[in-house]
Design a protein around this motif. Structure first.
Motif, PDB file in Angstrom:
ATOM      1  N   ALA A 100      39.302   6.861  46.855  1.00 36.73           N
ATOM      2  CA  ALA A 100      40.432   5.996  46.493  1.00 36.73           C
ATOM      3  C   ALA A 100      40.421   5.676  45.004  1.00 36.73           C
ATOM      4  O   ALA A 100      41.471   5.663  44.351  1.00 36.73           O
ATOM      5  CB  ALA A 100      40.389   4.702  47.310  1.00 36.73           C
ATOM      6  N   LEU A 101      39.241   5.430  44.446  1.00 42.14           N
ATOM      7  CA  LEU A 101      39.125   5.149  43.017  1.00 42.14           C
ATOM      8  C   LEU A 101      39.529   6.362  42.189  1.00 42.14           C
ATOM      9  O   LEU A 101      40.197   6.238  41.160  1.00 42.14           O
ATOM     10  CB  LEU A 101      37.693   4.734  42.676  1.00 42.14           C
ATOM     11  CG  LEU A 101      37.244   3.377  43.204  1.00 42.14           C
ATOM     12  CD1 LEU A 101      35.744   3.186  42.995  1.00 42.14           C
ATOM     13  CD2 LEU A 101      38.020   2.261  42.530  1.00 42.14           C
ATOM     14  N   GLN A 102      39.137   7.538  42.645  1.00 42.54           N
ATOM     15  CA  GLN A 102      39.512   8.751  41.909  1.00 42.54           C
ATOM     16  C   GLN A 102      41.024   8.936  41.892  1.00 42.54           C
ATOM     17  O   GLN A 102      41.621   9.202  40.852  1.00 42.54           O
ATOM     18  CB  GLN A 102      38.853   9.980  42.542  1.00 42.54           C
ATOM     19  CG  GLN A 102      39.260  11.289  41.857  1.00 42.54           C
ATOM     20  CD  GLN A 102      38.866  12.510  42.660  1.00 42.54           C
ATOM     21  OE1 GLN A 102      37.778  12.554  43.228  1.00 42.54           O
ATOM     22  NE2 GLN A 102      39.744  13.501  42.723  1.00 42.54           N
ATOM     23  N   HIS A 103      41.661   8.777  43.044  1.00 39.35           N
ATOM     24  CA  HIS A 103      43.105   8.988  43.130  1.00 39.35           C
ATOM     25  C   HIS A 103      43.886   7.897  42.400  1.00 39.35           C
ATOM     26  O   HIS A 103      44.997   8.138  41.925  1.00 39.35           O
ATOM     27  CB  HIS A 103      43.546   9.061  44.589  1.00 39.35           C
ATOM     28  CG  HIS A 103      43.058  10.288  45.294  1.00 39.35           C
ATOM     29  ND1 HIS A 103      43.037  11.528  44.707  1.00 39.35           N
ATOM     30  CD2 HIS A 103      42.553  10.470  46.546  1.00 39.35           C
ATOM     31  CE1 HIS A 103      42.557  12.429  45.552  1.00 39.35           C
ATOM     32  NE2 HIS A 103      42.249  11.807  46.684  1.00 39.35           N
ATOM     33  N   ALA A 104      43.309   6.697  42.309  1.00 38.92           N
ATOM     34  CA  ALA A 104      43.992   5.607  41.616  1.00 38.92           C
ATOM     35  C   ALA A 104      43.876   5.724  40.106  1.00 38.92           C
ATOM     36  O   ALA A 104      44.644   5.111  39.371  1.00 38.92           O
ATOM     37  CB  ALA A 104      43.424   4.264  42.065  1.00 38.92           C
ATOM     38  N   GLY A 105      42.918   6.508  39.627  1.00 37.13           N
ATOM     39  CA  GLY A 105      42.703   6.638  38.190  1.00 37.13           C
ATOM     40  C   GLY A 105      43.789   7.455  37.513  1.00 37.13           C
ATOM     41  O   GLY A 105      44.412   8.325  38.115  1.00 37.13           O
ATOM     42  N   ALA A 106      43.990   7.156  36.235  1.00 39.51           N
ATOM     43  CA  ALA A 106      45.044   7.829  35.481  1.00 39.51           C
ATOM     44  C   ALA A 106      44.600   9.184  34.937  1.00 39.51           C
ATOM     45  O   ALA A 106      45.417  10.074  34.731  1.00 39.51           O
ATOM     46  CB  ALA A 106      45.500   6.933  34.318  1.00 39.51           C
TER      47      ALA A 106
END
Length: 424
Positions: free
Chosen positions: A295-301
């Motif tokens: 989730a953190l990876q996909h939320a990152g820009a």
């Protein structure tokens, strides 16, 4: 034509405000009580709010303060309250003209203009203050971003500033926006790395527990287990501070829920009978941490954040492979066969992940060196897998898995630090 919205308390001595203002060429939109002020002001959008309040009271000031916070407007108030306290509260609530015993038809237009002029001046000062605050905050962001670049690129301050300015020009951004983007990317990378570490730590704990069950240097493995438990606790604390609770709080709660029973079981003396249950609890922590990391990876820009996840996943695979080899050696059938089959799958997954890392756009010399060191450490690890049935083989496996983990931790740290890999 200037428009006004009237606000007044019931008062027998009140003049006919609507008629007087209309006679002065002012458009009266209507009259409202205190509790309807904000709603009607938003709906009717008057140029000025005019209040008739013989005696100041809390409801008036609360309504005006809420109006100021919701949709600031010029406010003209007529009152018979000559108290200094009422005047100060009126100014704090956003009144621009507090007229005491001064109502006169001939003065209405001038007083409206006074309220509007003071409102414009107040808005101008507020805008200037906001701009000054923005510049101050921007300066802090730029200083922090320069510090990141100085550390990551090993360059002096003026070169870090030049890099930041070039990035802002290339992205057609303000310098502060570019600095904020860089800081956000670094924070996102840190979150992915720490959440990814939880995956690895879950498997390392089972490996260390199994080594204690098998005998050998039990004291050393017990000390490593205690240190690993502390690492898990610290990573969870760091993530709690780093991550947005509204955005990721539910996923972090999932990690905490999975960790609690595993932590309790690790407090007991290692027993062979508990191996499978401990492994299942560790798998629950791994799954929860993997969900958070993804989730953190996909939320990152930054699109290259996946490289951190990929490098971090290698850490987990190294420990999972060692754990599965130990379970295959220590468990009875058919659990041993299942562990051996899982080890073969993990070894293949690790091989593919290493190939993917080698093909990833890793640009720094340090990253390439760390990747080469990790690749060189894998053969010793895989060679030890086949000898896990013997005490000597388990000792070799323990040493090789820790050596490989050290190389992979270094690789992931280099990827996190590399701004070139992070922001492209």
């Amino acid at each position: 034509m200037t428009s006004i919205l009237l606000l007044h308390d019931p008062d027998a001595a009140m003049p006919d405000l609507a008629a007087d203002f209309s006679a002065a060429g002012i458009h009266v939109l209507g009259a409202v009580p205190c509790h309807m002020l904000v709603q009607e002001a938003v709906r009717r959008t008057p140029d000025v709010v005019v209040c008739w309040v013989p005696q100041a009271h809390d409801a008036l000031f609360e309504a005006l303060a809420l109006l100021r916070a919701t949709q600031a407007l010029p406010v003209l108030a007529f009152t018979r309250d000559a108290g200094v306290e009422a005047l100060e509260r009126a100014l704090d609530a956003g009144v621009h003209a507090w007229v005491v015993q001064g109502y006169a038809v001939a003065r209405l237009r001038a007083l409206l203009q006074l309220a509007q002029a003071r409102f414009r001046r107040e808005q101008g000062l507020r805008g200037a203050l906001d701009e000054l605050n923005q510049r101050f905050e921007e300066r802090k962001l730029v200083d922090r971003a320069k510090g990141i670049l100085m550390l990551a690129r090993q360059v002096p301050e003026d070169e870090a500033y030049r890099l930041l300015r070039a990035g802002a020009m290339q992205g057609k951004q303000r310098l502060g926006q570019c600095a904020q983007q860089l800081i956000d990317t670094v924070d996102e990378a840190a979150g992915i790395n720490r959440a990814g570490q939880l995956r690895m730590l879950s498997q390392r704990l089972v490996k260390l527990y199994a080594l204690q069950v098998a005998g050998g240097d039990v004291a050393a493995q017990r000390d490593l287990q205690a240190a690993t438990v502390l690492q898990v606790q610290r990573r969870i604390e760091q993530l709690t501070r780093l991550l947005s609770k509204p955005t990721f709080g539910d996923l972090l709660d999932g990690v905490l829920t999975a960790w609690a029973p595993l932590e309790r079981r690790l407090a007991d003396a290692p027993r062979a009978a508990s191996l499978l249950l401990l492994d299942a609890q560790a798998q629950a922590l791994l799954d929860a941490a993997d969900t958070l990391t993804t989730a953190l990876q996909h939320a990152g820009a930054a699109p290259s954040l996946h490289v951190i996840n990929l490098a971090g996943r290698q850490r987990m695979l190294s420990q999972r492979l060692a754990k599965e080899a130990l379970l295959a050696a220590l468990l009875a059938e058919p659990a041993a066969t299942l562990a051996r089959e899982a080890a073969h799958r993990t070894a293949e997954e690790a091989r593919q992940a290493l190939a993917a890392l080698q093909a990833a756009p890793l640009s720094s010399v340090e990253i390439r060196a760390s990747l080469a060191a990790a690749a060189a450490a894998w053969p010793a690890m895989t060679a030890a897998i086949d000898t896990a049935a013997t005490p000597e083989g388990r000792a070799q496996l323990a040493e090789a898995s820790e050596a490989l983990l050290e190389r992979l931790e270094q690789l992931t740290a280099e990827v996190e630090r590399s701004m070139q890999a992070l922001i492209g």
